[in-house]
Enzyme design. Structure first.
Site, short mmCIF file in Angstrom:
data_model
loop_
_atom_site.label_atom_id
_atom_site.label_comp_id
_atom_site.label_asym_id
_atom_site.label_seq_id
_atom_site.Cartn_x
_atom_site.Cartn_y
_atom_site.Cartn_z
N CYS A 45 0.93 -1.32 -0.17
CA CYS A 45 -0.13 0.15 0.22
C CYS A 45 1.11 1.18 -0.05
CB CYS A 45 -0.97 0.09 1.21
SG CYS A 45 -1.95 -1.53 1.17
C1 BEZ Z 1 0.38 -4.66 1.73
O1 BEZ Z 1 -0.03 -3.57 1.45
O2 BEZ Z 1 1.37 -4.86 1.68
C2 BEZ Z 1 -0.42 -5.62 2.53
C3 BEZ Z 1 -1.60 -5.27 2.88
C4 BEZ Z 1 -2.31 -6.09 3.60
C5 BEZ Z 1 -2.20 -7.62 3.20
C6 BEZ Z 1 -1.04 -7.97 2.79
C7 BEZ Z 1 -0.21 -6.72 2.08
#
Ligand code: BEZ
Length: 210
Positions: A45
C-alpha cells in the site's frame, strides 16, 4: 450487491485527509478514480499511494480526480503519509478517505470476506462525468496495481466516450483504433473521411481521432 458497469456510483459522505468529502459533490462533472487499499502502514500500500501521488499530474491532464480509501482513521492516514513520502519520495496530494466503520467499503462491496473479512481488497472504480461506473478492477492484497494501466484505460474510456471506436489489445494513446461494428461503412465514411483499413469486415482499423 456488487456494483456493475453502467450503475450509478453510490454517493456517500466520509471523512478524509482533506476534510469531509461528499463524493458526488466533490467529483462534480470530472472523471474520478475511487480506489481502496487494505491497510495503512503496510508495504504494498505504501508503494501504491506514492505511485499514485507521483502520477497526479497525469490524472489532472485527464480531468480525473483521485481518492483513496482504507478502513483506518484520518489520524493513522496522517501519520502514515510521512512514511509514504520517506519511502517513495512522493507526498500524498489527493484525499484518503477514512472508513473505520466500513460504510463506504460496504456500499462499494470492497470487503470480500473469503479473502479477508475485515480489510478492503484493492478495488478500483473509474466513474465518469455522468457519475456512472465505467470500470471496476479488483486485486488481492498481495498484488500492487499497475497505475500506468489505469491511465491507459482512462485514455480508452475517454476516447470511446467521444467517438464510435473501441481500442484493441494493449492499445496506447496515439495508436490505431477500431471502428465499432455497429457503424456501417456508409456512416463510417462520414465519421472517418480519411478512410480506414479493413482487416475483416468486422475489424476496421482507423487512425485515432483527436
Ligand atoms: C500490503 O500493502 O503490503 C499488504 C496489506 C495487507 C495484506 C497484505 C499486504
Amino acid at each position: 450487491m456488487a456494483i456493475r458497469l453502467g450503475d450509478e456510483a453510490p454517493d456517500f459522505t466520509a471523512d478524509s485527509t482533506e476534510g469531509p468529502i461528499s463524493f458526488h459533490e466533490w467529483k462534480g462533472d470530472s472523471w474520478a478514480v475511487l480506489f481502496s487499499h487494505p491497510k495503512d502502514f503496510t508495504p504494498v500500500c505504501t508503494t501504491e499511494l506514492g505511485r499514485v501521488a507521483s502520477l497526479k499530474p497525469e490524472f489532472d491532464k485527464r480531468n480525473t480526480k483521485v481518492v483513496g480509501l482504507s478502513v483506518d482513521g484520518v489520524a493513522d492516514h496522517e501519520r502514515w503519509s510521512q512514511d509514504i513520502t520517506d519511502v517513495t519520495g512522493s507526498s500524498l496530494n489527493f484525499p484518503l478517505l477514512a472508513d473505520p466503520e466500513r460504510k463506504v467499503a460496504d456500499l462499494y462491496d470492497m470487503i470480500h470476506p473469503n479473502a479477508n473479512d475485515t480489510l478492503t481488497v484493492r478495488s478500483v472504480f473509474v466513474v465518469g462525468p455522468d457519475n456512472k461506473v465505467k470500470l471496476t478492477l479488483t486485486y488481492p492484497a498481495s498484488t500492487g496495481r499497475n497505475f500506468d494501466e489505469l491511465l491507459r484505460v482512462i485514455d480508452s474510456l475517454q476516447l470511446t466516450a467521444k467517438h464510435k471506436v473501441a481500442t484493441p489489445a494493449d492499445w496506447k494513446d496515439g495508436e490505431d483504433v477500431i471502428i465499432v461494428p455497429a457503424v456501417s461503412d456508409e456512416d463510417a465514411k462520414q465519421a472517418f473521411p480519411d478512410g480506414w483499413e479493413t482487416k475483416k469486415p468486422y475489424l476496421r482499423l482507423v487512425k485515432q481521432p483527436s
